[in-house]
Design a protein around this motif. Structure first.
Motif, PDB file in Angstrom:
ATOM      1  N   LEU A   1      43.936   9.053  38.219  1.00  0.00           N
ATOM      2  CA  LEU A   1      42.566   8.899  38.997  1.00  0.00           C
ATOM      3  C   LEU A   1      41.494   8.696  37.984  1.00  0.00           C
ATOM      4  CD1 LEU A   1      41.176  12.142  41.146  1.00  0.00           C
ATOM      5  CD2 LEU A   1      39.704  11.023  39.253  1.00  0.00           C
ATOM      6  N   LEU A   2      41.313   8.994  36.739  1.00  0.00           N
ATOM      7  CA  LEU A   2      40.462   8.610  35.876  1.00  0.00           C
ATOM      8  C   LEU A   2      40.473   6.968  35.547  1.00  0.00           C
ATOM      9  CD1 LEU A   2      40.333  11.378  33.166  1.00  0.00           C
ATOM     10  CD2 LEU A   2      38.389  10.849  34.880  1.00  0.00           C
ATOM     11  N   ARG A   3      41.821   6.643  35.384  1.00  0.00           N
ATOM     12  CA  ARG A   3      41.730   5.244  35.255  1.00  0.00           C
ATOM     13  C   ARG A   3      41.375   4.369  36.477  1.00  0.00           C
ATOM     14  NH1 ARG A   3      47.348   3.376  33.716  1.00  0.00           N
ATOM     15  NH2 ARG A   3      46.314   1.689  32.610  1.00  0.00           N
ATOM     16  N   ARG A   4      41.569   4.784  37.561  1.00  0.00           N
ATOM     17  CA  ARG A   4      41.105   3.921  38.783  1.00  0.00           C
ATOM     18  C   ARG A   4      39.545   3.912  38.790  1.00  0.00           C
ATOM     19  NH1 ARG A   4      43.793   3.687  44.801  1.00  0.00           N
ATOM     20  NH2 ARG A   4      42.166   2.333  44.655  1.00  0.00           N
ATOM     21  N   HIS A   5      39.127   5.291  38.519  1.00  0.00           N
ATOM     22  CA  HIS A   5      37.827   5.051  38.538  1.00  0.00           C
ATOM     23  C   HIS A   5      37.036   4.135  37.352  1.00  0.00           C
ATOM     24  CE1 HIS A   5      33.734   6.695  37.473  1.00  0.00           C
ATOM     25  NE2 HIS A   5      33.590   7.451  38.665  1.00  0.00           N
ATOM     26  N   HIS A   6      37.492   4.178  36.490  1.00  0.00           N
ATOM     27  CA  HIS A   6      37.310   3.582  35.164  1.00  0.00           C
ATOM     28  C   HIS A   6      37.247   1.893  35.735  1.00  0.00           C
ATOM     29  CE1 HIS A   6      36.465   2.643  30.805  1.00  0.00           C
ATOM     30  NE2 HIS A   6      37.293   1.448  31.113  1.00  0.00           N
ATOM     31  N   TYR A   7      38.463   1.610  36.141  1.00  0.00           N
ATOM     32  CA  TYR A   7      38.629   0.061  36.591  1.00  0.00           C
ATOM     33  C   TYR A   7      38.034  -0.328  37.754  1.00  0.00           C
ATOM     34  CZ  TYR A   7      42.398   0.440  33.003  1.00  0.00           C
ATOM     35  OH  TYR A   7      43.068   0.436  31.716  1.00  0.00           O
ATOM     36  N   GLU A   8      37.665   0.454  38.528  1.00  0.00           N
ATOM     37  CA  GLU A   8      37.428   0.286  40.245  1.00  0.00           C
ATOM     38  C   GLU A   8      36.078   0.745  40.503  1.00  0.00           C
ATOM     39  OE1 GLU A   8      40.493   0.430  43.058  1.00  0.00           O
ATOM     40  OE2 GLU A   8      41.886   0.917  41.294  1.00  0.00           O
ATOM     41  N   ILE A   9      35.408   1.738  40.015  1.00  0.00           N
ATOM     42  CA  ILE A   9      34.023   2.207  40.448  1.00  0.00           C
ATOM     43  C   ILE A   9      33.153   1.928  39.468  1.00  0.00           C
ATOM     44  CG2 ILE A   9      32.916   4.253  41.149  1.00  0.00           C
ATOM     45  CD1 ILE A   9      35.417   5.466  42.186  1.00  0.00           C
ATOM     46  N   ASP A  10      33.405   2.591  38.058  1.00  0.00           N
ATOM     47  CA  ASP A  10      32.363   2.378  36.959  1.00  0.00           C
ATOM     48  C   ASP A  10      32.983   2.762  35.816  1.00  0.00           C
ATOM     49  OD1 ASP A  10      30.027   1.497  35.873  1.00  0.00           O
ATOM     50  OD2 ASP A  10      29.218   3.566  36.227  1.00  0.00           O
ATOM     51  N   GLU A  11      32.801   2.041  34.739  1.00  0.00           N
ATOM     52  CA  GLU A  11      33.278   2.278  33.406  1.00  0.00           C
ATOM     53  C   GLU A  11      33.063   3.673  32.936  1.00  0.00           C
ATOM     54  OE1 GLU A  11      33.144   0.533  28.874  1.00  0.00           O
ATOM     55  OE2 GLU A  11      32.498  -0.692  30.566  1.00  0.00           O
ATOM     56  N   LEU A  12      33.872   4.527  32.334  1.00  0.00           N
ATOM     57  CA  LEU A  12      33.508   5.860  31.888  1.00  0.00           C
ATOM     58  C   LEU A  12      33.281   5.714  30.461  1.00  0.00           C
ATOM     59  CD1 LEU A  12      36.528   7.548  33.928  1.00  0.00           C
ATOM     60  CD2 LEU A  12      33.882   7.644  34.348  1.00  0.00           C
TER      61      LEU A  12
END
Length: 239
Positions: A95-106
């Protein structure tokens, strides 16, 4: 050999005689067995009394030391998160990786995982943090009790991620008391769905062109339909 056996027999007979004379030989083993049973019962009761978070997982008093919770890397992000190791880790890290790649960089400080259970109400979704089965993404951006913190296009990807995870993860924004930073495992320990999903996600890592980091189309008709169906289901079971 005969000499040794005879000596052992004589010594054993002497011990037996002393035991019978004192009346302790027959009762001592019984007492030991009773003590062991009491001890095992106490340990079992203690295990049963350990508090569990809202989703049914045992809360942990510590991380990274005699615990099921450890600080784990989130590949491709440079970040780490304290999470329950194993299948839970596999799902939440995806989940975190998809957020990082597709929503906004963490960035460092954007993600928090396990918290000590003190102060958590086991009836609240946030208690899942104490069992290492939940995480927060930018809690300062999405204060608990408020809504509308995510942009529509971001929320579209969030819904797609949740659908891809087969509803094993629940978004706190769908709860009656919304918490838009919170993402929790939404199945009980031993769930076959969790095992199957984690195995599938691990399999994706071995095949180029699949998994987090590979562009997905959340606007695809089938994916949107699955996401919307899950949204209705999880909102209907809001706590």
């Amino acid at each position: 050999m005969t000499y040794l056996s005879r000596r052992l027999m004589v010594r054993g007979t002497a011990v037996l005689g002393l035991g019978l004379a004192s009346g302790t030989l027959l009762t001592a083993p019984t007492a030991s067995a009773a003590d062991a049973a009491d001890s095992a019962g106490a340990m079992g009761a203690a295990a049963k009394e350990r508090p569990v978070s809202l989703n049914g997982w045992v809360m942990e008093e510590r991380a990274d030391d005699v615990s099921t919770v450890w600080t784990r890397p989130v590949p491709g992000t440079g970040l780490t998160v304290a999470t329950r190791i194993g299948d839970v880790e596999t799902v939440l890290v995806h989940l975190l990786r998809r957020h990082h790649y597709e929503i906004d960089e963490l960035r460092p400080g954007d993600v928090t995982g396990w918290h000590h259970p003190s102060g958590f109400d086991p009836a609240a979704a946030a208690s899942n943090l104490a069992s290492g089965t939940a995480l927060r993404i930018r809690p300062g951006h999405y204060p608990a009790g408020t809504t509308g913190g995510w942009y529509p296009d971001q929320l579209t990807v969030v819904r797609d991620i949740l659908a891809e995870l087969d509803g094993v993860v629940r978004w706190g924004g769908d709860d009656k008391q919304p918490d838009e930073s919170l993402f929790s495992i939404d199945v009980a320990p031993g769930s076959p769905r969790l095992r199957r999903l984690a195995a599938e996600l691990r399999g994706w890592r071995e095949h180029p062109g699949r998994g987090a980091g590979v562009p997905a189309d959340p606007l695809d008709a089938d994916r949107r339909e699955a996401a919307e169906a899950l949204t209705r289901k999880q909102r209907a079971t809001a706590r």
